[in-house]
Design a protein around this motif. Structure first.
Motif, mmCIF file in Angstrom:
data_model
loop_
_atom_site.group_PDB
_atom_site.id
_atom_site.type_symbol
_atom_site.label_atom_id
_atom_site.label_comp_id
_atom_site.label_asym_id
_atom_site.label_seq_id
_atom_site.Cartn_x
_atom_site.Cartn_y
_atom_site.Cartn_z
ATOM 1 N N GLN A 114 19.454 14.959 11.394
ATOM 2 C CA GLN A 114 20.669 15.134 10.593
ATOM 3 C C GLN A 114 20.503 16.266 9.594
ATOM 4 O O GLN A 114 21.381 17.134 9.460
ATOM 5 N N ALA A 115 19.396 16.287 8.881
ATOM 6 C CA ALA A 115 19.160 17.353 7.909
ATOM 7 C C ALA A 115 19.129 18.714 8.587
ATOM 8 O O ALA A 115 19.647 19.709 8.057
ATOM 9 N N ALA A 116 18.531 18.778 9.779
ATOM 10 C CA ALA A 116 18.433 20.047 10.491
ATOM 11 C C ALA A 116 19.803 20.525 10.957
ATOM 12 O O ALA A 116 20.134 21.714 10.843
ATOM 13 N N ALA A 117 20.613 19.613 11.496
ATOM 14 C CA ALA A 117 21.944 19.994 11.959
ATOM 15 C C ALA A 117 22.807 20.477 10.799
ATOM 16 O O ALA A 117 23.525 21.481 10.907
ATOM 17 N N GLU A 118 22.734 19.779 9.691
ATOM 18 C CA GLU A 118 23.512 20.184 8.517
ATOM 19 C C GLU A 118 23.041 21.536 7.982
ATOM 20 O O GLU A 118 23.854 22.358 7.533
ATOM 21 N N ALA A 119 21.736 21.785 8.048
ATOM 22 C CA ALA A 119 21.200 23.062 7.571
ATOM 23 C C ALA A 119 21.673 24.214 8.447
ATOM 24 O O ALA A 119 21.954 25.313 7.953
ATOM 25 N N LEU A 120 21.770 24.000 9.744
ATOM 26 C CA LEU A 120 22.248 25.053 10.639
ATOM 27 C C LEU A 120 23.714 25.387 10.358
ATOM 28 O O LEU A 120 24.103 26.557 10.358
ATOM 29 N N VAL A 121 24.516 24.367 10.098
ATOM 30 C CA VAL A 121 25.921 24.617 9.748
ATOM 31 C C VAL A 121 26.001 25.359 8.422
ATOM 32 O O VAL A 121 26.781 26.305 8.251
ATOM 33 N N ALA A 122 25.168 24.967 7.468
ATOM 34 C CA ALA A 122 25.140 25.661 6.178
ATOM 35 C C ALA A 122 24.712 27.117 6.342
ATOM 36 O O ALA A 122 25.124 27.991 5.562
ATOM 37 N N ALA A 123 23.918 27.400 7.372
ATOM 38 C CA ALA A 123 23.462 28.766 7.638
ATOM 39 C C ALA A 123 24.496 29.593 8.389
ATOM 40 O O ALA A 123 24.254 30.772 8.668
ATOM 41 N N GLY A 124 25.622 28.962 8.752
ATOM 42 C CA GLY A 124 26.691 29.710 9.403
ATOM 43 C C GLY A 124 27.055 29.269 10.794
ATOM 44 O O GLY A 124 27.995 29.812 11.395
ATOM 45 N N ALA A 125 26.339 28.307 11.361
ATOM 46 C CA ALA A 125 26.651 27.843 12.709
ATOM 47 C C ALA A 125 28.005 27.138 12.750
ATOM 48 O O ALA A 125 28.331 26.346 11.855
ATOM 49 N N HIS A 126 28.790 27.427 13.764
ATOM 50 C CA HIS A 126 30.067 26.743 13.964
ATOM 51 C C HIS A 126 29.848 25.255 14.197
ATOM 52 O O HIS A 126 30.537 24.401 13.627
ATOM 53 N N ARG A 127 28.856 24.932 15.038
ATOM 54 C CA ARG A 127 28.495 23.536 15.316
ATOM 55 C C ARG A 127 27.060 23.505 15.800
ATOM 56 O O ARG A 127 26.611 24.420 16.492
ATOM 57 N N ALA A 128 26.326 22.454 15.457
ATOM 58 C CA ALA A 128 24.926 22.344 15.853
ATOM 59 C C ALA A 128 24.610 20.928 16.270
ATOM 60 O O ALA A 128 24.969 19.969 15.575
ATOM 61 N N LEU A 129 23.948 20.788 17.421
ATOM 62 C CA LEU A 129 23.415 19.510 17.875
ATOM 63 C C LEU A 129 21.901 19.615 17.860
ATOM 64 O O LEU A 129 21.328 20.569 18.414
ATOM 65 N N VAL A 130 21.255 18.651 17.205
ATOM 66 C CA VAL A 130 19.800 18.665 17.056
ATOM 67 C C VAL A 130 19.241 17.354 17.587
ATOM 68 O O VAL A 130 19.701 16.270 17.201
ATOM 69 N N THR A 131 18.239 17.445 18.463
ATOM 70 C CA THR A 131 17.564 16.260 18.977
ATOM 71 C C THR A 131 16.200 16.129 18.321
ATOM 72 O O THR A 131 15.540 17.128 18.026
ATOM 73 N N GLU A 132 15.799 14.888 18.137
ATOM 74 C CA GLU A 132 14.513 14.576 17.498
ATOM 75 C C GLU A 132 13.744 13.617 18.400
ATOM 76 O O GLU A 132 13.470 12.475 18.048
ATOM 77 N N GLY A 133 13.437 14.085 19.611
ATOM 78 C CA GLY A 133 12.731 13.247 20.567
ATOM 79 C C GLY A 133 13.461 11.945 20.817
ATOM 80 O O GLY A 133 14.673 11.911 21.003
ATOM 81 N N GLY A 134 12.717 10.858 20.801
ATOM 82 C CA GLY A 134 13.309 9.548 21.004
ATOM 83 C C GLY A 134 13.794 8.888 19.736
ATOM 84 O O GLY A 134 14.178 7.707 19.760
ATOM 85 N N ASP A 135 13.813 9.628 18.621
ATOM 86 C CA ASP A 135 14.178 9.025 17.340
ATOM 87 C C ASP A 135 15.651 9.161 16.981
ATOM 88 O O ASP A 135 16.251 8.226 16.445
ATOM 89 N N ALA A 136 16.239 10.335 17.227
ATOM 90 C CA ALA A 136 17.623 10.539 16.796
ATOM 91 C C ALA A 136 18.185 11.801 17.426
ATOM 92 O O ALA A 136 17.453 12.681 17.893
ATOM 93 N N ALA A 137 19.509 11.890 17.422
ATOM 94 C CA ALA A 137 20.229 13.117 17.763
ATOM 95 C C ALA A 137 21.404 13.220 16.807
ATOM 96 O O ALA A 137 22.036 12.216 16.462
ATOM 97 N N ALA A 138 21.694 14.439 16.360
ATOM 98 C CA ALA A 138 22.760 14.641 15.382
ATOM 99 C C ALA A 138 23.662 15.779 15.826
ATOM 100 O O ALA A 138 23.224 16.733 16.487
ATOM 101 N N CYS A 139 24.933 15.669 15.456
ATOM 102 C CA CYS A 139 25.920 16.718 15.715
ATOM 103 C C CYS A 139 26.633 17.011 14.404
ATOM 104 O O CYS A 139 27.254 16.111 13.813
ATOM 105 N N ALA A 140 26.545 18.252 13.932
ATOM 106 C CA ALA A 140 27.145 18.623 12.653
ATOM 107 C C ALA A 140 28.100 19.794 12.824
ATOM 108 O O ALA A 140 27.878 20.689 13.649
#
Length: 297
Positions: free
Chosen positions: A211-237
């Motif tokens: 979640q923190a990584a996806a939000e950071a990518l959007v803050a850096a200018g990404a229109h949308r970012a999906l980040v996977t964290e192995g078997g722990d989590a996946a986030a879409c920001a």
């Protein structure tokens, strides 16, 4: 199969040579296992998964005019993938990828995509000459692009008129190539699909989780970012906020291609009209099934 593809898959199309062992391994080990040669590469892995969702992808890449290239083109055709827009180059060998996996973990891998890099913008000719689009009538559908393309070509795609109307979906291919996507981070129609390490390389920060990584990518200018964290989590920001999904607990049997499966399943779900939350959930479940070896892919 329709005459017009549902999506273009641009990037690596090659042979995957993968050795898998059920025993633990570290560098220098020699263990019994199985070695397979299968059609692979990020663009092809995405296309194969999209085809399983009844979509018609067109491959945009290069193979050599050699036995390996002819075999690969035939295999892609048998799977129902559109290959007529592929570049066949008599002066380049067909690319390959080699990996060692043990107990569901990647031990080491080498990606030989030198022919794709050498071909450069030549693979994009069908988007300029009217077969799939032209500057005055650009391709308006989804396009999956992987980071095996050179940074120069990715920068060209970011500014090219033939991609002006495209729904760009970007995959870095590996952490070692993640930073190649930087020219496209601020693209107004681009969606990034990265893992936690790749997100950190793109933002220059170590993130606590998906979640923190996806939000950071959007803050850096990404229109949308999906980040996977192995078997722990996946986030879409995106600008509307962040959604988080926890994968089911499984026994990992393979890892090569899991991220490509996640990306393709997410794209397929959205093309079927799924909400952003449902699309994320469906992508997570598809990737988990792949890693568990349940999809027979």
């Amino acid at each position: 199969m329709s005459a017009r593809p549902d999506i273009l898959c641009i990037g690596s199309v090659l042979w995957d040579v993968i050795g898998r062992s059920d025993l633990p391994m570290v560098a220098g080990n020699d263990k019994p296992g199985r070695i397979t040669r299968l059609p692979g590469g990020v663009a092809l892995n995405i296309a194969m998964t999209l085809r399983r969702f009844d979509l018609t992808p067109a491959l945009i890449s290069v193979v050599g005019d050699d036995p390996e290239g002819r075999d690969l083109m035939s295999a892609c055709g048998r799977m129902g993938l559109m290959t007529q827009h592929m570049l066949v180059d008599p002066d380049l060998p067909t690319d390959r990828y080699m990996a060692i996996e043990a107990q569901g973990n990647l031990i080491a891998a080498i990606a030989d995509a030198h022919s794709l890099e050498a071909a450069g913008a030549c693979i994009l000719v069908p988007l300029w000459d009217g077969r799939l689009g032209a500057p005055e009538a650009p391709w308006s559908g989804p396009v999956a692009v992987d980071g095996n393309l050179t940074e120069d070509l990715l920068a060209e795609i970011a500014e090219s008129p033939v991609f002006a109307a495209s729904d760009l979906r970007l995959a870095p291919a590996s952490p070692g190539k993640a930073e190649r996507l930087r020219p496209l981070i601020g693209h107004p129609r681009a969606t990034l699909y990265v893992n936690l390490e790749e997100a950190g390389l793109l933002t220059g920060t170590v993130h606590a989780g998906a979640q923190a990584a996806a939000e950071a990518l959007v803050a850096a200018g990404a229109h949308r970012a999906l980040v996977t964290e192995g078997g722990d989590a996946a986030a879409c920001a995106d600008d509307a906020g962040c959604r988080l999904c926890t994968p089911p607990r499984i026994e990992a049997r393979r890892v090569t291609g899991a991220g490509d499966t996640f990306m393709a399943a997410h794209i397929a779900a959205e093309l079927r009209g799924a909400s952003r939350e449902d699309a994320l959930n469906q992508a997570v479940l598809a990737a988990a099934a792949y890693v568990a070896g349940e999809d027979h892919g």
